[in-house]
Design an enzyme around this catalytic site. Structure first.
Site, short mmCIF file in Angstrom:
data_model
loop_
_atom_site.label_atom_id
_atom_site.label_comp_id
_atom_site.label_asym_id
_atom_site.label_seq_id
_atom_site.Cartn_x
_atom_site.Cartn_y
_atom_site.Cartn_z
N ARG A 265 1.10 10.74 -18.58
CA ARG A 265 0.10 11.67 -19.13
C ARG A 265 -0.35 11.09 -20.47
NH1 ARG A 265 0.29 18.17 -19.42
NH2 ARG A 265 -0.27 17.72 -17.26
N HIS B 45 -7.37 14.64 -13.68
CA HIS B 45 -6.03 15.21 -13.44
C HIS B 45 -5.84 15.22 -11.91
CE1 HIS B 45 -2.35 17.15 -14.12
NE2 HIS B 45 -2.73 18.29 -14.65
N GLN C 85 -3.14 17.35 -10.18
CA GLN C 85 -3.51 18.76 -10.15
C GLN C 85 -4.44 19.04 -8.97
OE1 GLN C 85 -2.55 21.40 -12.31
NE2 GLN C 85 -3.50 22.56 -10.65
N ASP D 137 -10.68 26.75 -16.19
CA ASP D 137 -9.65 26.08 -16.98
C ASP D 137 -9.93 26.42 -18.45
OD1 ASP D 137 -7.62 24.39 -17.90
OD2 ASP D 137 -8.74 22.53 -17.56
N CYS E 263 -5.57 25.88 -13.22
CA CYS E 263 -4.48 24.90 -13.23
C CYS E 263 -3.32 25.35 -14.13
CB CYS E 263 -5.01 23.55 -13.71
SG CYS E 263 -5.76 23.62 -15.34
N ARG F 261 2.25 22.01 -6.97
CA ARG F 261 2.35 20.75 -7.73
C ARG F 261 3.59 19.97 -7.27
NH1 ARG F 261 -0.04 19.92 -12.59
NH2 ARG F 261 0.73 17.83 -12.14
#
Ligand code: CP
Ligand code: NVA
Length: 296
Positions: free
Chosen positions: A99, A126, A129, A215, A255, A283
């Protein structure tokens, strides 16, 4: 193979990862010892709850050994160049997941490591995700012809979702304030697969949609813009009125982490048709499927 962008998988590979994730969710024991003696590095330059926990458990529950690393210890870009971090980790690990702030760091690591490199979120995408988002949509309805409406900031999460959704036959409608639209390169990429409409009108995007997604308005690293964004984005809050303009059985996705009272109201995130916790759970299943795909 690296997984830095959702379309590093072909549509068929994407379908097969999702099919595997669903099988693993039904029967976790079926993959308990598939990756014994394999090592998976999980490096974080930014905070994380879901990604950290789901990826570490996904590795452990398939028999692999997860090694979690923080920026404080590694100092990528300050203590050591991404190229050198890559070369060293490559000698220890079978897979390097990261990340990062700057997507270019992932490209640099991928260039200098032979092990597969996985994007655990960058400023651009992402993709892990998106795998969970797509699994959660699949649990609701068939992909073909589904309409996904995304309301809010044209960010990393949207980029991966938009491309992934169109790859699987869905239509995507995006509503953002002017100046916060998704990167045109991502809109063009998604349009190669299917229909994408970008508008500044949240009601136009959500009308009759099967999935309503939002988001945070300010992503990690954009904290100094949070106040200005909160003002500009307030007409894009997903409240009950906006959610109810979607299809009668539409689901709500986020998310997470969410800023309740900003991009989404309590009524919507806690709604009986909110699927945010399934999404978070997925996930883990999708990361297992991805690890198996890359390491078996
Ligand atoms: N959705 C997600 O990536 O959450 P974390 O930032 O907590 O990992
Ligand atoms: N867009 C958000 C997603 C967090 C999972 C961020 O980048 O902070």
């Amino acid at each position: 193979m690296d997984f830095l962008h959702i379309d590093d998988l072909t549509p068929d590979q994407l379908r097969s990862v999702l099919t595997r994730a669903m099988a693993v969710k039904r029967d976790p024991a079926s993959v308990y010892d598939h990756l014994v003696h394999r090592s998976v590095g999980l490096f974080f330059q930014k905070p994380s709850t879901r990604t950290r926990v789901s990826a570490e458990l996904a590795a452990a529950e398939t028999g692999a050994h997860p090694v979690v690393l923080g920026q404080q210890e590694v100092g990528m870009g300050s203590r050591e160049a991404p190229k050198d971090v890559a070369g060293v980790l490559d000698r220890y690990l079978d897979l390097i997941a990261m990340r990062v702030f700057d997507h270019q760091d992932l490209i640099d690591v991928a260039t200098h490591a032979e092990a597969p490199v996985v994007n655990l979120l960058s400023d651009l995408e992402h993709p892990c995700q998106a795998l969970a988002d797509l699994q959660t949509i699949a649990e609701h309805r068939p992909f073909e012809g589904a309409v996904v409406a995304y309301v809010g900031d044209g960010n990393n999460v949207l980029h991966s979702l938009m491309v992934g959704a169109t790859m699987l036959g869905m239509e995507v409608r995006v509503a953002t304030p002017a100046g916060y639209e998704p990167d045109p390169a991502y809109v063009a990429k998604a349009r190669r697969y299917g229909a994408v409409e970008v508008t500044n009108d949240p009601y136009a995007a959500v009308a009759g949609a099967d999935v309503v997604y939002t988001d945070v308005w300010a992503s990690m690293g954009q904290e100094s813009e949070a106040e200005e964004r909160a003002r500009l984005f307030s007409p894009y809050q997903v409240d009950l009125r906006l959610f109810e303009s979607a299809a009668g059985d539409a689901i709500f996705l986020h998310c997470l982490p969410a800023h309740r009272g900003q991009e989404v109201t309590d009524e919507v995130i806690d709604h009986p048709r909110s699927r945010v916790l399934d999404q978070a759970e997925n996930r883990k299943h999708t990361f297992k499927a991805l690890l198996l795909d890359l390491l078996e």
